[in-house]
Design a protein around this motif. Sequence first.
Motif, short mmCIF file in Angstrom:
data_model
loop_
_atom_site.label_atom_id
_atom_site.label_comp_id
_atom_site.label_asym_id
_atom_site.label_seq_id
_atom_site.Cartn_x
_atom_site.Cartn_y
_atom_site.Cartn_z
N ARG A 184 0.83 -1.22 0.00
CA ARG A 184 0.00 0.00 0.00
C ARG A 184 0.86 1.25 0.00
O ARG A 184 0.60 2.22 -0.70
N HIS A 185 1.91 1.26 0.80
CA HIS A 185 2.72 2.46 0.96
C HIS A 185 3.88 2.56 -0.04
O HIS A 185 4.34 3.67 -0.33
N GLU A 186 4.36 1.43 -0.52
CA GLU A 186 5.52 1.44 -1.41
C GLU A 186 5.30 0.59 -2.67
O GLU A 186 6.26 0.21 -3.34
N GLY A 187 4.06 0.32 -2.97
CA GLY A 187 3.74 -0.56 -4.08
C GLY A 187 4.18 -0.06 -5.44
O GLY A 187 4.65 -0.83 -6.26
N LEU A 188 4.03 1.24 -5.68
CA LEU A 188 4.43 1.76 -6.98
C LEU A 188 5.93 1.58 -7.19
O LEU A 188 6.37 1.19 -8.26
N GLU A 189 6.71 1.85 -6.14
CA GLU A 189 8.15 1.70 -6.24
C GLU A 189 8.59 0.25 -6.33
O GLU A 189 9.53 -0.08 -7.05
N LEU A 190 7.91 -0.63 -5.61
CA LEU A 190 8.32 -2.04 -5.55
C LEU A 190 7.68 -2.92 -6.62
O LEU A 190 8.29 -3.87 -7.08
N LEU A 191 6.46 -2.61 -6.98
CA LEU A 191 5.70 -3.52 -7.84
C LEU A 191 5.23 -2.90 -9.15
O LEU A 191 4.83 -3.62 -10.05
N GLY A 192 5.27 -1.59 -9.24
CA GLY A 192 4.73 -0.91 -10.42
C GLY A 192 5.66 -0.99 -11.62
O GLY A 192 6.87 -1.16 -11.48
N THR A 193 5.08 -0.84 -12.77
CA THR A 193 5.86 -0.82 -14.01
C THR A 193 6.17 0.63 -14.38
O THR A 193 5.41 1.54 -14.06
N GLU A 194 7.28 0.82 -15.04
CA GLU A 194 7.72 2.16 -15.41
C GLU A 194 6.73 2.83 -16.37
O GLU A 194 6.43 4.00 -16.23
N LEU A 195 6.22 2.05 -17.31
CA LEU A 195 5.24 2.57 -18.26
C LEU A 195 3.89 1.90 -18.01
O LEU A 195 3.58 1.57 -16.88
N ALA A 196 3.10 1.70 -19.03
CA ALA A 196 1.76 1.12 -18.87
C ALA A 196 1.83 -0.23 -18.19
O ALA A 196 2.76 -0.98 -18.43
N PRO A 197 0.92 -0.56 -17.34
CA PRO A 197 -0.27 0.19 -16.98
C PRO A 197 -0.10 1.10 -15.76
O PRO A 197 -1.02 1.83 -15.41
N LEU A 209 6.84 6.10 -14.01
CA LEU A 209 7.64 7.19 -14.58
C LEU A 209 7.02 8.54 -14.26
O LEU A 209 7.71 9.52 -14.04
N HIS A 210 5.69 8.60 -14.21
CA HIS A 210 4.96 9.83 -13.93
C HIS A 210 4.33 9.80 -12.54
O HIS A 210 3.33 10.49 -12.30
N GLY A 211 4.87 9.00 -11.64
CA GLY A 211 4.33 8.93 -10.28
C GLY A 211 2.95 8.32 -10.21
O GLY A 211 2.20 8.59 -9.28
N GLY A 212 2.61 7.47 -11.17
CA GLY A 212 1.30 6.83 -11.17
C GLY A 212 0.20 7.70 -11.75
O GLY A 212 -0.95 7.33 -11.73
N SER A 213 0.56 8.86 -12.26
CA SER A 213 -0.43 9.77 -12.82
C SER A 213 -0.76 9.35 -14.24
O SER A 213 0.10 9.31 -15.11
N TYR A 214 -2.01 9.08 -14.49
CA TYR A 214 -2.45 8.67 -15.82
C TYR A 214 -2.60 9.86 -16.76
O TYR A 214 -2.78 9.70 -17.94
N GLU A 215 -2.56 11.05 -16.22
CA GLU A 215 -2.73 12.25 -17.03
C GLU A 215 -1.73 12.29 -18.18
O GLU A 215 -2.05 12.71 -19.28
N TYR A 216 -0.52 11.83 -17.93
CA TYR A 216 0.52 11.86 -18.94
C TYR A 216 0.68 10.54 -19.68
O TYR A 216 1.33 10.50 -20.71
#
Length: 79
Positions: A50-63, A67-74
């Motif tokens: 929950r607190h570090e998921g983007l850094e540990l489990l997220g992909t740099e690009l889609a989905p 790269l943009h901090g999880g912001s879908y705007e970009y």
Amino acid sequence: MSCGEAREYYPQELQPRYAALLLALNAGRDENLPAETRAMALFKAATIARHEGLELLGTELAPDYALHGGSYEYGIDCG
């Protein structure tokens, strides 16, 4: 690739948190442990995700677009 093999691809500063996540997940899956201990371990893993998921489990690009901090705007072109 196993979870242990992935550790070397994490930046040095994230490796302790990745190790903590793996430890908690492995304890949560260990059927030899009491149910309460397993539940607490899985809750700890969920808290880390929950607190570090983007850094540990997220992909740099889609989905995830870490790269943009999880912001879908970009990251998403709906046009």
